[in-house]
Motif scaffolding. Sequence first.
Motif, PDB file in Angstrom:
ATOM      1  N   UNK A 220       0.814  -1.210   0.000  1.00 48.79           N
ATOM      2  CA  UNK A 220       0.000   0.000   0.000  1.00 48.79           C
ATOM      3  C   UNK A 220       0.854   1.269   0.000  1.00 48.79           C
ATOM      4  N   UNK A 221       2.068   1.165   0.540  1.00 45.17           N
ATOM      5  CA  UNK A 221       2.931   2.337   0.665  1.00 45.17           C
ATOM      6  C   UNK A 221       3.755   2.610  -0.587  1.00 45.17           C
ATOM      7  N   UNK A 222       4.131   1.580  -1.303  1.00 47.74           N
ATOM      8  CA  UNK A 222       5.043   1.729  -2.446  1.00 47.74           C
ATOM      9  C   UNK A 222       4.421   2.580  -3.552  1.00 47.74           C
ATOM     10  N   UNK A 223       5.039   3.696  -3.911  1.00 47.31           N
ATOM     11  CA  UNK A 223       4.487   4.573  -4.952  1.00 47.31           C
ATOM     12  C   UNK A 223       4.683   4.033  -6.366  1.00 47.31           C
ATOM     13  N   UNK A 224       5.553   3.037  -6.517  1.00 47.69           N
ATOM     14  CA  UNK A 224       5.859   2.494  -7.842  1.00 47.69           C
ATOM     15  C   UNK A 224       5.172   1.158  -8.103  1.00 47.69           C
ATOM     16  N   UNK A 225       4.375   0.692  -7.142  1.00 48.63           N
ATOM     17  CA  UNK A 225       3.719  -0.619  -7.250  1.00 48.63           C
ATOM     18  C   UNK A 225       4.750  -1.718  -7.554  1.00 48.63           C
ATOM     19  N   UNK A 226       5.859  -1.643  -6.842  1.00 41.52           N
ATOM     20  CA  UNK A 226       6.956  -2.583  -7.069  1.00 41.52           C
ATOM     21  C   UNK A 226       6.899  -3.786  -6.131  1.00 41.52           C
ATOM     22  N   UNK A 240      11.201  -2.199 -11.006  1.00 41.95           N
ATOM     23  CA  UNK A 240      10.315  -1.077 -10.699  1.00 41.95           C
ATOM     24  C   UNK A 240      10.784  -0.265  -9.490  1.00 41.95           C
ATOM     25  N   UNK A 241      11.521  -0.902  -8.602  1.00 46.13           N
ATOM     26  CA  UNK A 241      11.934  -0.246  -7.353  1.00 46.13           C
ATOM     27  C   UNK A 241      12.873   0.922  -7.619  1.00 46.13           C
ATOM     28  N   UNK A 242      12.584   2.045  -7.000  1.00 48.61           N
ATOM     29  CA  UNK A 242      13.416   3.243  -7.145  1.00 48.61           C
ATOM     30  C   UNK A 242      14.258   3.520  -5.901  1.00 48.61           C
ATOM     31  N   UNK A 243      14.088   2.689  -4.886  1.00 55.00           N
ATOM     32  CA  UNK A 243      14.885   2.844  -3.677  1.00 55.00           C
ATOM     33  C   UNK A 243      14.421   3.940  -2.745  1.00 55.00           C
ATOM     34  N   UNK A 244      13.156   4.280  -2.773  1.00 51.29           N
ATOM     35  CA  UNK A 244      12.660   5.363  -1.915  1.00 51.29           C
ATOM     36  C   UNK A 244      12.692   4.993  -0.436  1.00 51.29           C
TER      37      UNK A 244
END
Length: 257
Positions: A220-226, A240-244
């Motif tokens: 639910x938290x991931x903004x990239x749906x990774x 998909x992960x951007x490392x936020x």
Amino acid sequence: MITGVVIVVIIGLVAGLILSVASIVFAVPVDEKQEAVRAALPGANCGACGFSGCDGYAKALAEGSAEIGLCSPGGEDVANECAAILGKTAGNVEKKVALVRCAGHSGNVSKKTDYDGVNTCQAVSMMYGGDSACAFGCLGYGDCIAACPENAISLCSGAAVVNPDLCVGCGLCAKVCPKGVIAIVPAKAPHHVMCVNRDKGALTRKICKSGCIGCMKCVKTCPEQAITVENNHAAIDYDKCTGCGQCAGVCPVKAIC
């Protein structure tokens, strides 16, 4: 006596002539590019490239049916050398390393029994599944350590840990792990789910402090749906992960690092 010796010599000469002719007639053509590529490969025969070994990968490269840069142990240097031999461009070579997806060391996971026997993960797994209360986690008897040609793995409080600076991503450790805890992942991947437990959250909480409970907060938290959760277990799509880091921040059991 002399006649017998002469007959034997003649038979030997005829047999040698036949073998020489046969070696020429039935000779298998040698692909010089394949031979050169094979010589450039490190010879680990680990299968990390997706082929049976270095011979299979060299053949596929020479035939043009495989991508350059799949050899993790060889890395960028071997990729560039193979590219030069084949007259192609190596492109970007992504370094990969082994990851022990388990934080179930002695301080986090409980034990169900004490084991006294052959100290190998294979033996323990075949006999009764291991002395850890978690049926999915690292057994900690060091089969991966014995398999690693780079001495990149050690035990820390009962669980295996990989030194990414020493690891070449050959995947030999992953092959010998009976629990499938070890995965080969991109070295630059910023976050990992350090658990492969498939039990329901309530049970996982009882046996391991750091086990993934499938709570969906990371999803639910991931903004990239990774991130996805399947069979009570979270998984990260590294593409998909951007490392936020938001997933690691909300994980209640710190299974994501």
